[in-house]
Design a protein around this motif. Structure first.
Motif, PDB file in Angstrom:
ATOM      1  N   ASN A 207       0.756  -1.297   0.247  1.00  0.00           N
ATOM      2  CA  ASN A 207       0.264   0.083   0.228  1.00  0.00           C
ATOM      3  C   ASN A 207       0.840   1.233   0.132  1.00  0.00           C
ATOM      4  O   ASN A 207       0.558   2.390  -0.639  1.00  0.00           O
ATOM      5  N   LEU A 208       2.097   1.236   0.727  1.00  0.00           N
ATOM      6  CA  LEU A 208       2.856   2.563   0.912  1.00  0.00           C
ATOM      7  C   LEU A 208       3.479   2.453  -0.592  1.00  0.00           C
ATOM      8  O   LEU A 208       3.682   3.649  -0.981  1.00  0.00           O
ATOM      9  N   MET A 209       3.882   1.387  -1.285  1.00  0.00           N
ATOM     10  CA  MET A 209       4.487   1.279  -2.630  1.00  0.00           C
ATOM     11  C   MET A 209       3.394   2.291  -3.841  1.00  0.00           C
ATOM     12  O   MET A 209       3.721   3.102  -4.452  1.00  0.00           O
ATOM     13  N   MET A 210       2.067   1.790  -3.498  1.00  0.00           N
ATOM     14  CA  MET A 210       1.243   2.359  -4.333  1.00  0.00           C
ATOM     15  C   MET A 210       0.917   3.867  -3.885  1.00  0.00           C
ATOM     16  O   MET A 210       0.794   4.425  -4.839  1.00  0.00           O
ATOM     17  N   ARG A 211       1.142   4.419  -2.950  1.00  0.00           N
ATOM     18  CA  ARG A 211       0.868   5.569  -2.561  1.00  0.00           C
ATOM     19  C   ARG A 211       2.229   6.291  -3.198  1.00  0.00           C
ATOM     20  O   ARG A 211       1.854   7.635  -3.737  1.00  0.00           O
ATOM     21  N   SER A 212       3.271   5.862  -3.132  1.00  0.00           N
ATOM     22  CA  SER A 212       4.494   6.438  -3.702  1.00  0.00           C
ATOM     23  C   SER A 212       4.156   6.599  -5.218  1.00  0.00           C
ATOM     24  O   SER A 212       4.344   7.727  -5.869  1.00  0.00           O
TER      25      SER A 212
ATOM     26  N   LEU B 269      20.652   5.518   7.262  1.00  0.00           N
ATOM     27  CA  LEU B 269      21.903   6.421   6.951  1.00  0.00           C
ATOM     28  C   LEU B 269      21.512   7.624   6.269  1.00  0.00           C
ATOM     29  O   LEU B 269      22.313   8.761   6.537  1.00  0.00           O
ATOM     30  N   SER B 270      20.514   7.658   5.298  1.00  0.00           N
ATOM     31  CA  SER B 270      20.103   8.684   4.917  1.00  0.00           C
ATOM     32  C   SER B 270      19.310   9.749   5.498  1.00  0.00           C
ATOM     33  O   SER B 270      18.349   9.275   6.090  1.00  0.00           O
ATOM     34  N   PRO B 271      19.504  11.150   5.661  1.00  0.00           N
ATOM     35  CA  PRO B 271      18.681  11.916   6.284  1.00  0.00           C
ATOM     36  C   PRO B 271      17.249  12.096   5.922  1.00  0.00           C
ATOM     37  O   PRO B 271      16.481  12.238   6.776  1.00  0.00           O
ATOM     38  N   PHE B 272      17.179  12.281   4.440  1.00  0.00           N
ATOM     39  CA  PHE B 272      15.676  12.004   4.052  1.00  0.00           C
ATOM     40  C   PHE B 272      15.594  10.972   3.015  1.00  0.00           C
ATOM     41  O   PHE B 272      15.415  11.613   1.912  1.00  0.00           O
ATOM     42  N   PRO B 273      15.322  10.036   3.354  1.00  0.00           N
ATOM     43  CA  PRO B 273      15.583   8.725   2.486  1.00  0.00           C
ATOM     44  C   PRO B 273      14.199   9.004   1.436  1.00  0.00           C
ATOM     45  O   PRO B 273      14.409   8.533   0.321  1.00  0.00           O
ATOM     46  N   GLU B 274      12.940   9.320   1.595  1.00  0.00           N
ATOM     47  CA  GLU B 274      11.824   9.586   0.773  1.00  0.00           C
ATOM     48  C   GLU B 274      12.319  10.297  -0.519  1.00  0.00           C
ATOM     49  O   GLU B 274      11.758  10.239  -1.614  1.00  0.00           O
ATOM     50  N   THR B 275      13.251  11.327   0.106  1.00  0.00           N
ATOM     51  CA  THR B 275      13.423  12.462  -1.114  1.00  0.00           C
ATOM     52  C   THR B 275      14.774  12.031  -2.051  1.00  0.00           C
ATOM     53  O   THR B 275      14.971  12.166  -3.121  1.00  0.00           O
ATOM     54  N   ASN B 276      15.658  11.614  -1.019  1.00  0.00           N
ATOM     55  CA  ASN B 276      17.083  11.401  -1.761  1.00  0.00           C
ATOM     56  C   ASN B 276      17.308   9.801  -2.221  1.00  0.00           C
ATOM     57  O   ASN B 276      18.225   9.630  -2.961  1.00  0.00           O
ATOM     58  N   ALA B 277      16.446   8.979  -1.768  1.00  0.00           N
ATOM     59  CA  ALA B 277      16.691   7.539  -1.938  1.00  0.00           C
ATOM     60  C   ALA B 277      15.242   6.869  -2.330  1.00  0.00           C
ATOM     61  O   ALA B 277      15.114   5.847  -1.794  1.00  0.00           O
ATOM     62  N   PRO B 278      14.436   7.517  -3.005  1.00  0.00           N
ATOM     63  CA  PRO B 278      13.235   6.920  -3.137  1.00  0.00           C
ATOM     64  C   PRO B 278      12.740   5.624  -3.775  1.00  0.00           C
ATOM     65  O   PRO B 278      12.123   4.879  -3.297  1.00  0.00           O
ATOM     66  N   ILE B 279      13.949   5.289  -4.611  1.00  0.00           N
ATOM     67  CA  ILE B 279      13.899   3.847  -5.415  1.00  0.00           C
ATOM     68  C   ILE B 279      14.231   2.968  -4.162  1.00  0.00           C
ATOM     69  O   ILE B 279      13.746   1.975  -4.026  1.00  0.00           O
ATOM     70  N   ILE B 280      15.239   3.175  -3.256  1.00  0.00           N
ATOM     71  CA  ILE B 280      15.806   2.380  -2.181  1.00  0.00           C
ATOM     72  C   ILE B 280      14.673   1.984  -1.327  1.00  0.00           C
ATOM     73  O   ILE B 280      14.433   0.985  -0.789  1.00  0.00           O
ATOM     74  N   VAL B 281      13.729   3.227  -1.070  1.00  0.00           N
ATOM     75  CA  VAL B 281      12.586   2.990  -0.186  1.00  0.00           C
ATOM     76  C   VAL B 281      11.506   2.195  -0.752  1.00  0.00           C
ATOM     77  O   VAL B 281      10.978   1.157  -0.134  1.00  0.00           O
ATOM     78  N   PHE B 282      11.395   2.317  -2.067  1.00  0.00           N
ATOM     79  CA  PHE B 282      10.432   1.581  -2.996  1.00  0.00           C
ATOM     80  C   PHE B 282      10.869   0.123  -2.915  1.00  0.00           C
ATOM     81  O   PHE B 282       9.819  -0.708  -2.498  1.00  0.00           O
ATOM     82  N   LEU B 283      12.006  -0.179  -3.054  1.00  0.00           N
ATOM     83  CA  LEU B 283      12.528  -1.613  -3.349  1.00  0.00           C
ATOM     84  C   LEU B 283      12.419  -2.429  -1.846  1.00  0.00           C
ATOM     85  O   LEU B 283      11.947  -3.505  -1.732  1.00  0.00           O
ATOM     86  N   TYR B 284      12.886  -1.552  -0.684  1.00  0.00           N
ATOM     87  CA  TYR B 284      12.768  -2.032   0.729  1.00  0.00           C
ATOM     88  C   TYR B 284      11.355  -2.511   0.911  1.00  0.00           C
ATOM     89  O   TYR B 284      11.222  -3.532   1.451  1.00  0.00           O
ATOM     90  N   ARG B 285      10.304  -1.624   0.552  1.00  0.00           N
ATOM     91  CA  ARG B 285       9.089  -1.891   0.780  1.00  0.00           C
ATOM     92  C   ARG B 285       8.379  -3.167   0.053  1.00  0.00           C
ATOM     93  O   ARG B 285       7.748  -3.886   0.570  1.00  0.00           O
ATOM     94  N   SER B 286       9.024  -3.525  -1.235  1.00  0.00           N
ATOM     95  CA  SER B 286       8.444  -4.661  -2.013  1.00  0.00           C
ATOM     96  C   SER B 286       9.028  -5.863  -1.146  1.00  0.00           C
ATOM     97  O   SER B 286       8.158  -6.685  -1.317  1.00  0.00           O
ATOM     98  N   ILE B 287      10.192  -5.606  -0.795  1.00  0.00           N
ATOM     99  CA  ILE B 287      10.845  -6.894  -0.144  1.00  0.00           C
ATOM    100  C   ILE B 287      10.191  -7.197   1.252  1.00  0.00           C
ATOM    101  O   ILE B 287       9.779  -8.406   1.526  1.00  0.00           O
ATOM    102  N   LYS B 288       9.981  -6.098   2.135  1.00  0.00           N
ATOM    103  CA  LYS B 288       9.308  -6.145   3.310  1.00  0.00           C
ATOM    104  C   LYS B 288       7.776  -6.784   3.005  1.00  0.00           C
ATOM    105  O   LYS B 288       7.316  -7.604   3.719  1.00  0.00           O
ATOM    106  N   GLY B 289       7.169  -6.347   1.775  1.00  0.00           N
ATOM    107  CA  GLY B 289       5.828  -6.842   1.537  1.00  0.00           C
ATOM    108  C   GLY B 289       5.912  -8.373   1.141  1.00  0.00           C
ATOM    109  O   GLY B 289       5.028  -9.029   1.660  1.00  0.00           O
ATOM    110  N   LYS B 290       6.892  -8.845   0.416  1.00  0.00           N
ATOM    111  CA  LYS B 290       7.010 -10.114  -0.020  1.00  0.00           C
ATOM    112  C   LYS B 290       7.308 -10.939   1.222  1.00  0.00           C
ATOM    113  O   LYS B 290       6.562 -12.087   1.331  1.00  0.00           O
ATOM    114  N   GLU B 291       7.930 -10.548   2.319  1.00  0.00           N
ATOM    115  CA  GLU B 291       8.214 -11.438   3.358  1.00  0.00           C
ATOM    116  C   GLU B 291       6.778 -11.467   4.177  1.00  0.00           C
ATOM    117  O   GLU B 291       6.564 -12.769   4.751  1.00  0.00           O
ATOM    118  N   THR B 292       6.043 -10.735   4.057  1.00  0.00           N
ATOM    119  CA  THR B 292       4.604 -10.942   4.642  1.00  0.00           C
ATOM    120  C   THR B 292       3.635 -11.540   3.817  1.00  0.00           C
ATOM    121  O   THR B 292       2.285 -11.451   4.564  1.00  0.00           O
TER     122      THR B 292
END
Lengths: 293, 293
Positions: A207-212, B269-292
């Motif tokens: 859901n967070l991915m979809m929001r982005s 480590l990133s001070p503003f990950p949503e802005t500076n590392a949007p793809i890493i945040v997106f990818l992180y969520r995809s794997i966390k989502g797959k785990e559950t």
């Protein structure tokens, strides 16, 4: 009213069946075999309760469009050819375009100098099962807006019936953008993650991915009322939670997807996509990669 | 030299077997059954050519670490408990930590006031097959750097042997960051896309995706010589092109992945990950989502 329908896929057949209840309908198809089957057996509609109904219809393989009102129900990539024929019609016709996405708006703009152009967003689910059989898999409505000066309200009233409703929309561009936003949020993510629509709300990370994705697309499409749009996206996911999206089905069957008409269009629209829409670019590449993988 | 190895997974067993050629090795394990099997039958090493070799070793379930030199080969999440025991050792010991990622550097920093701390990056492939059997699936080397004032060059020389090489690295932090960069580029993407490592270079769209992840991670890790690092990432993909990454294997088996130690660390480590590392945040969520999922 005399209605011509150009294109005889699932949507062409569905519209042909329903509109022939109150109108005289002619279907323009490219293949002789299909025209013969339609002229011989009419259109068969299978509905969700398992009933089969049949209606006589006339079909034609020419591009000699006679009717004053024409519905264009071909795929995006077949539109260029049809547009050339429509430029050959000297009479001012009413043209309703039913394509997904917004990439065809440039064609509508050109044609609207010569004809009254309308765009429609089809909320029905339909699947073509044979040359002349279509299954109505999901009941919805058709939203209809005028692209130029045509009277969308009047046209919607003429077409509307209890079995096949039409709804008039004042702003055609917003109507298409809202549909594109929904397709953008649901189709590529379900295709990438290999999940049904409902998981985009039941899995909090997805859901967070979809929001982005939503945030980037919303900004590019310059829509208003962000939270209302987000609620709508979530609502569609909930309503269709058991559905396999068309893009996931295309990937699973090794077919080309509509990714260019959806994310490709947004990327073209964004002046600096790598900076302003990094997730949409990343997601676009993942689907293009899957298409060739 | 007297060597204690804490942790008896694949890496603990692999190190135990090879280092016992020239040193006296004791393995610290948590389970009694494993200690008994090791004391009775030693360590069995299966190598790539199919040879089985066996070496006597002593094993222990205590945390009463006697050796002057200790190798810590437990998983990241077991480190806290071990660190508490190590703080109880009054003698100044040499400690070599073999964990992936960089999240354990805070623990090393604390321990380095009391002991000489080293970090290692293991390039070997190994799989544990039973309590006392390990398969050496890929020959590599161990890179070794000092975290504080310890003499890494001297230690590497003491451990090095033709069958099990060690290489000294001057900058421990850079060594770990370079390994983390490689893990960041390969593991999450292969797990998300369900592909072998080689597809990240053979599929041009996937390669563009990997480059985007690389750019964000490189900036966060503040490394130098970007194109040399990129070449290294590509080289590893080519070398391991038939391999299923550990993260993809974890996802396929429904296990928890190392995503927190890899992308989770970069996000912290990133001070503003949503802005500076949007793809890493997106990818992180995809794997966390797959785990559950």
């Amino acid at each position: 009213m005399e209605i011509g329908i150009i294109g005889s896929g699932a949507i062409g057949l569905l519209f042909g069946f329903h509109l022939s209840e109150n109108h005289s309908v002619r279907l323009y198809t490219r293949r002789k075999e299909q025209a013969e089957a339609l002229n011989r057996d009419g259109i068969v509609l299978k509905n969700l309760t398992g009933d089969n109904r049949q209606r006589k219809i006339s079909a034609d393989t020419s591009d000699n469009y006679q009717e004053e009102f024409l519905i264009v129900a071909v795929k995006q990539y077949q539109l260029k050819e049809i547009a050339a024929s429509l430029k050959g019609c000297r009479e001012r016709k009413k043209l309703l375009f039913l394509q997904n996405g917004m990439d065809h708006l440039s064609i509508l703009k050109e044609l609207s100098q010569q004809h009254d152009c309308y765009a429609g967003v089809v909320e029905h689910g339909a699947r073509k099962e044979s040359e002349n059989t279509v299954k109505h898999t999901g009941m919805g409505k058709t939203n209809l807006g005028s692209f130029g000066t045509g009277a969308a309200e009047e046209l919607a009233l003429q077409l509307d019936s209890p079995a096949f409703p039409f709804q008039w929309k004042e702003n055609c561009r917003v109507m298409l953008a809202e549909k594109l936003l929904i397709n953008t949020c649901i189709n590529p993510l379900t295709a990438l993650l290999g999940i049904k629509n409902g998981e985009l709300i039941s899995n909090s990370q997805y859901n967070l991915m979809m929001r982005s994705v939503f945030e980037e697309a919303f900004a590019i499409l310059k829509l208003t009322d962000k939270e209302k749009s987000w609620d709508k996206v979530q609502e569609i996911c909930a309503k269709t939670h058991h559905n396999v999206s068309s893009m996931l089905a295309d990937i699973q069957s090794g077919r080309v997807t509509e990714i260019d008409a959806i994310l490709g269009y947004l990327i073209k629209l964004s002046p600096f996509p790598e900076t302003n829409a990094p997730i949409i670019v990343f997601l676009y590449r993942s689907i293009k990669g899957k298409e060739t993988s």
